[in-house]
Structures are given as C-alpha cells and as structure tokens.
Design a protein around this motif. Structure first.
Motif, PDB file in Angstrom:
ATOM      1  N   SER A  16       9.497   5.676   5.752  1.00 36.74           N
ATOM      2  CA  SER A  16      10.683   6.330   5.701  1.00 36.74           C
ATOM      3  C   SER A  16      11.322   5.605   4.233  1.00 36.74           C
ATOM      4  CB  SER A  16      11.746   5.804   6.766  1.00 36.74           C
ATOM      5  OG  SER A  16      11.158   6.331   7.781  1.00 36.74           O
ATOM      6  N   MET A  17      11.111   4.459   3.977  1.00 36.40           N
ATOM      7  CA  MET A  17      11.423   3.969   2.916  1.00 36.40           C
ATOM      8  C   MET A  17      11.016   4.622   1.691  1.00 36.40           C
ATOM      9  SD  MET A  17      10.108   1.674   0.335  1.00 36.40           S
ATOM     10  CE  MET A  17       8.635   1.054   1.220  1.00 36.40           C
ATOM     11  N   SER A  18       9.593   4.697   1.738  1.00 34.90           N
ATOM     12  CA  SER A  18       9.329   5.247   0.659  1.00 34.90           C
ATOM     13  C   SER A  18       9.426   6.764   0.310  1.00 34.90           C
ATOM     14  CB  SER A  18       7.417   5.189   0.847  1.00 34.90           C
ATOM     15  OG  SER A  18       7.121   6.270   1.686  1.00 34.90           O
ATOM     16  N   LYS A  19       9.727   7.634   1.322  1.00 38.51           N
ATOM     17  CA  LYS A  19      10.133   9.080   1.141  1.00 38.51           C
ATOM     18  C   LYS A  19      11.539   8.946   0.867  1.00 38.51           C
ATOM     19  CE  LYS A  19       6.218  10.618   2.211  1.00 38.51           C
ATOM     20  NZ  LYS A  19       5.562  11.650   0.772  1.00 38.51           N
ATOM     21  N   GLY A  20      12.426   8.041   1.115  1.00 39.36           N
ATOM     22  CA  GLY A  20      13.733   7.892   0.732  1.00 39.36           C
ATOM     23  C   GLY A  20      13.628   7.609  -0.834  1.00 39.36           C
ATOM     24  N   ALA A  21      12.794   6.983  -1.176  1.00 40.28           N
ATOM     25  CA  ALA A  21      12.570   6.673  -2.851  1.00 40.28           C
ATOM     26  C   ALA A  21      12.187   8.117  -3.539  1.00 40.28           C
ATOM     27  CB  ALA A  21      11.526   5.637  -3.088  1.00 40.28           C
ATOM     28  N   VAL A  22      11.343   8.874  -2.744  1.00 42.27           N
ATOM     29  CA  VAL A  22      10.793  10.160  -3.553  1.00 42.27           C
ATOM     30  C   VAL A  22      12.220  10.844  -3.563  1.00 42.27           C
ATOM     31  CG1 VAL A  22       9.522  12.212  -3.010  1.00 42.27           C
ATOM     32  CG2 VAL A  22       8.610   9.965  -2.612  1.00 42.27           C
TER      33      VAL A  22
ATOM     34  N   ALA B  80       8.895  14.834   0.127  1.00 44.75           N
ATOM     35  CA  ALA B  80       9.636  13.950   0.542  1.00 44.75           C
ATOM     36  C   ALA B  80       9.151  13.911   2.352  1.00 44.75           C
ATOM     37  CB  ALA B  80      10.911  13.970   0.323  1.00 44.75           C
ATOM     38  N   SER B  81      10.174  13.742   3.061  1.00 44.62           N
ATOM     39  CA  SER B  81      10.082  13.908   4.340  1.00 44.62           C
ATOM     40  C   SER B  81      11.397  13.949   5.301  1.00 44.62           C
ATOM     41  CB  SER B  81       9.099  12.475   4.798  1.00 44.62           C
ATOM     42  OG  SER B  81       9.238  12.577   6.425  1.00 44.62           O
ATOM     43  N   VAL B  82      11.295  14.413   6.477  1.00 46.00           N
ATOM     44  CA  VAL B  82      12.631  14.339   7.428  1.00 46.00           C
ATOM     45  C   VAL B  82      13.012  12.674   7.543  1.00 46.00           C
ATOM     46  CG1 VAL B  82      12.402  16.483   8.245  1.00 46.00           C
ATOM     47  CG2 VAL B  82      11.365  14.513   9.327  1.00 46.00           C
ATOM     48  N   ALA B  83      12.040  11.968   7.359  1.00 46.48           N
ATOM     49  CA  ALA B  83      12.237  10.536   7.425  1.00 46.48           C
ATOM     50  C   ALA B  83      12.977  10.091   6.202  1.00 46.48           C
ATOM     51  CB  ALA B  83      10.767   9.756   7.353  1.00 46.48           C
TER      52      ALA B  83
ATOM     53  N   ARG C 204       0.738  -1.176   0.035  1.00 41.87           N
ATOM     54  CA  ARG C 204       0.012   0.097   0.114  1.00 41.87           C
ATOM     55  C   ARG C 204       0.919   1.304   0.107  1.00 41.87           C
ATOM     56  NH1 ARG C 204      -2.492   3.587   4.106  1.00 41.87           N
ATOM     57  NH2 ARG C 204      -1.281   2.250   5.472  1.00 41.87           N
ATOM     58  N   ILE C 205       2.134   1.260   0.700  1.00 36.57           N
ATOM     59  CA  ILE C 205       2.813   2.564   0.794  1.00 36.57           C
ATOM     60  C   ILE C 205       3.506   2.661  -0.484  1.00 36.57           C
ATOM     61  CG2 ILE C 205       4.959   3.256   1.819  1.00 36.57           C
ATOM     62  CD1 ILE C 205       2.609   3.532   3.708  1.00 36.57           C
ATOM     63  N   VAL C 206       4.019   1.461  -0.990  1.00 37.68           N
ATOM     64  CA  VAL C 206       4.868   1.582  -2.227  1.00 37.68           C
ATOM     65  C   VAL C 206       3.875   2.148  -3.382  1.00 37.68           C
ATOM     66  CG1 VAL C 206       5.765   0.333  -3.970  1.00 37.68           C
ATOM     67  CG2 VAL C 206       6.443  -0.130  -1.781  1.00 37.68           C
ATOM     68  N   ALA C 207       2.377   1.742  -3.659  1.00 34.86           N
ATOM     69  CA  ALA C 207       1.604   1.883  -4.464  1.00 34.86           C
ATOM     70  C   ALA C 207       1.283   3.590  -4.495  1.00 34.86           C
ATOM     71  CB  ALA C 207       0.392   1.196  -4.266  1.00 34.86           C
ATOM     72  N   VAL C 208       1.025   4.035  -3.292  1.00 36.51           N
ATOM     73  CA  VAL C 208       0.789   5.536  -3.319  1.00 36.51           C
ATOM     74  C   VAL C 208       1.831   6.305  -3.134  1.00 36.51           C
ATOM     75  CG1 VAL C 208      -0.554   7.133  -2.098  1.00 36.51           C
ATOM     76  CG2 VAL C 208      -1.349   4.800  -2.173  1.00 36.51           C
ATOM     77  N   ASN C 209       2.916   6.113  -2.409  1.00 32.36           N
ATOM     78  CA  ASN C 209       3.910   7.050  -2.198  1.00 32.36           C
ATOM     79  C   ASN C 209       4.974   7.130  -3.166  1.00 32.36           C
ATOM     80  OD1 ASN C 209       2.600   7.523   0.302  1.00 32.36           O
ATOM     81  ND2 ASN C 209       4.152   7.194   1.736  1.00 32.36           N
ATOM     82  N   ILE C 210       5.212   5.830  -3.726  1.00 33.53           N
ATOM     83  CA  ILE C 210       6.376   5.670  -4.641  1.00 33.53           C
ATOM     84  C   ILE C 210       5.636   5.777  -5.974  1.00 33.53           C
ATOM     85  CG2 ILE C 210       8.301   4.255  -5.447  1.00 33.53           C
ATOM     86  CD1 ILE C 210       8.884   3.341  -2.572  1.00 33.53           C
ATOM     87  N   LYS C 211       4.733   4.676  -6.256  1.00 37.58           N
ATOM     88  CA  LYS C 211       4.287   4.463  -7.649  1.00 37.58           C
ATOM     89  C   LYS C 211       3.534   5.563  -7.966  1.00 37.58           C
ATOM     90  CE  LYS C 211       1.955   1.253 -10.765  1.00 37.58           C
ATOM     91  NZ  LYS C 211       0.872   0.249 -10.992  1.00 37.58           N
ATOM     92  N   GLY C 212       2.737   6.162  -6.967  1.00 41.25           N
ATOM     93  CA  GLY C 212       2.000   7.458  -7.464  1.00 41.25           C
ATOM     94  C   GLY C 212       2.799   8.670  -7.824  1.00 41.25           C
ATOM     95  N   VAL C 213       3.958   8.868  -7.328  1.00 42.33           N
ATOM     96  CA  VAL C 213       4.779  10.048  -7.612  1.00 42.33           C
ATOM     97  C   VAL C 213       5.276   9.567  -9.019  1.00 42.33           C
ATOM     98  CG1 VAL C 213       6.884  11.129  -7.033  1.00 42.33           C
ATOM     99  CG2 VAL C 213       5.371  10.617  -5.300  1.00 42.33           C
ATOM    100  N   TYR C 214       5.710   8.488  -9.100  1.00 40.88           N
ATOM    101  CA  TYR C 214       6.351   7.928 -10.593  1.00 40.88           C
ATOM    102  C   TYR C 214       5.194   8.175 -11.627  1.00 40.88           C
ATOM    103  CZ  TYR C 214       6.534   4.612 -14.302  1.00 40.88           C
ATOM    104  OH  TYR C 214       6.305   3.848 -15.304  1.00 40.88           O
ATOM    105  N   ASN C 215       4.148   7.691 -11.368  1.00 43.14           N
ATOM    106  CA  ASN C 215       2.993   7.627 -12.234  1.00 43.14           C
ATOM    107  C   ASN C 215       2.794   9.153 -12.739  1.00 43.14           C
ATOM    108  OD1 ASN C 215       2.458   4.975 -12.408  1.00 43.14           O
ATOM    109  ND2 ASN C 215       0.851   5.064 -11.010  1.00 43.14           N
TER     110      ASN C 215
END
Length: 258
Positions: free
Chosen positions: A156-162, A141-144, A109-120
């Motif tokens: 944190s993982m997802s925001k690192g990807a962003v 992104a985030s301080v995380a 769920r986190i990957v789908a929205v926070n990572i793939k959503g930004v990519y899309n």
C-alpha cells in the motif's frame, strides 16, 4: 479510434499478468512494443505471442530497480526507433503482511521495484519525451493507494508513492506536452493470484478464490484484458485532455464497499 500505429511503446513487466495483456493489446493496435522484463522466459513468451500475429515487439531483459540498466535500455530503444511515445510502468512485486510482519529486507524490496523502478523508468524517458515534443506516461497504482487493505502495509505504501509521483510529474511537465496518469485496479485474476492461493491455501484454492472475488462489489475479479482496455484509452490520442488523474478500475471497491 484508439489507434497506436506509428507509436513506440515501452512496457515494463510485460511478461505476465496486466503487463502482458497491455503488451498484446497495444501491439494489436499497431504499436511497436518494447517489453522490459526481468524474467526473460516470460518476456520471450509475450514477444512470441505478439510476433505470431505479425506485429512488432522486442524484449529487453532489465531490472527496473537498477537505474543504469534502465537508462541503457531506454537509450537503445530511442536510438533504434528514434523516439519513445508511451511508457507504461506495470512491473511490480507484492508482499503480504502488516507493519510488524514487514522486515527491512521486505520493505527494501518493495521500494526498489515498486517505487524506485517507476522513478527510474520515468527519469530515463522524460528528457527524450521533452526533446521530441511530448509523450504519455501511465503508471500502475492500486486501490491500496486510496483505501486501507488488511495485511498490505508495504505494498500500500508503495502504491501511494506511485500515485503521488504521477500527480507530481503530470503537474511539472504540462508545458512540455507530457501527460501522466495512473490506474488503480482492485483484484485482478493473474498468475500471481493463482500462485498465491496455491502456496498459502493448498486444497482450498477455489474457496479462497471465491472469497477474494466477493470482496469486489461487482462479485468477481477483473480480467487483465479489462485493465489493458483502459490503459489503451489513457495512452491514446483520444485521451489527449486527460492528465494528472488516477483511474480506479475496481468493480466498485473504493466507493461501494461499505
């Protein structure tokens, strides 16, 4: 300065919190605002607030995790407005938990929205921005993404990807006059925070709110409009020399919290 008149702006997650604050401020500064929001009721409230001021705004119900939906919306906006000048990727979801408390479903769920959503969203506008001679992308992104925060493993993982995606796009599209930056807020007082406290700390909301606020060296959480003000600068022509940067807006959290 910081005038967005004549700019077409797409903002994801504009129905609440930071996305709503950015939508309101950008409309106030003259932009034609297009809000992409899964929660239609929340998005409609933002649209009404903008239109009540006489500014322009359109709502596009869409799940950023589904590429075909995102592409269709971006094509519609480009067709009606003739361009997309600015994309702000603010939509996101959170999760509280360490690695062992993160199920595969939580992770997906986190990957789908926070990572793939930004990519899309970036994928859907990059061709249009290239054709029109440039554009601006701002990711949330985030301080995380930069420091370890307890119990925030997948977030944190997802925001690192962003952050990483932002730097990659900024590098690859310099020659096409496309700027790409991200912002890294610390804790921001949004409806999400209030809902989290009510759900997890019933009867202790004020105590926990004060405790969370105190984790920022400045002694309080940010206000959404403060995040929006930095977003306005980064998306404006005045920031034309700024690309490939992550901007902490954190009350001293990253550098002073030790």
């Amino acid at each position: 300065m910081l005038d967005l008149n004549g700019k077409t702006v797409v903002i994801t997650g504009g129905g609440s919190g930071i996305g709503k604050a950015i939508s309101l401020l950008f409309a106030e500064r003259g932009a034609a605002v297009h809000i992409i929001e899964l929660n239609e009721a929340a998005g409609a409230e933002t649209i009404t607030a903008i239109r009540d001021t006489g500014a322009q705004a359109q709502l596009h119900p869409c799940n950023v995790a589904v590429q075909q939906e995102v592409k269709a919306v971006m094509e519609e906006i480009a067709r009606t407005d003739g361009k997309i000048d600015i994309l702000v990727c603010s939509a996101g979801v959170s999760h509280v938990g360490k690695l062992e408390q993160t199920t595969e479903a939580d992770f997906d769920r986190i990957v789908a929205v926070n990572i793939k959503g930004v990519y899309n969203c970036m994928y859907a506008v990059i061709g249009r921005m290239t054709e029109q001679g440039g554009g601006v992308i701002l990711n949330m992104a985030s301080v995380a993404a930069s420091v370890g925060i307890p119990d925030r493993f997948p977030y944190s993982m997802s925001k690192g990807a962003v952050l990483a995606m932002t730097l990659s796009v900024a590098k690859d599209y310099l020659a096409r006059n496309i700027r790409c930056n991200c912002m890294s807020p610390a804790r921001v007082h949004t409806p999400f925070v209030d809902g989290f406290l009510a759900k997890n700390y019933p009867g202790q909301e004020k105590e926990m709110f004060d405790r969370l606020s105190a984790t920022q060296p400045i002694g309080r959480m940010a206000k959404p409009k403060e995040i929006a003000a930095l977003a306005l600068y980064l998306c404006s022509d005045e920031a034309g020399f700024v690309t490939g940067c992550d901007y902490p807006i954190d009350g001293g959290f990253i550098r002073l919290n030790n």
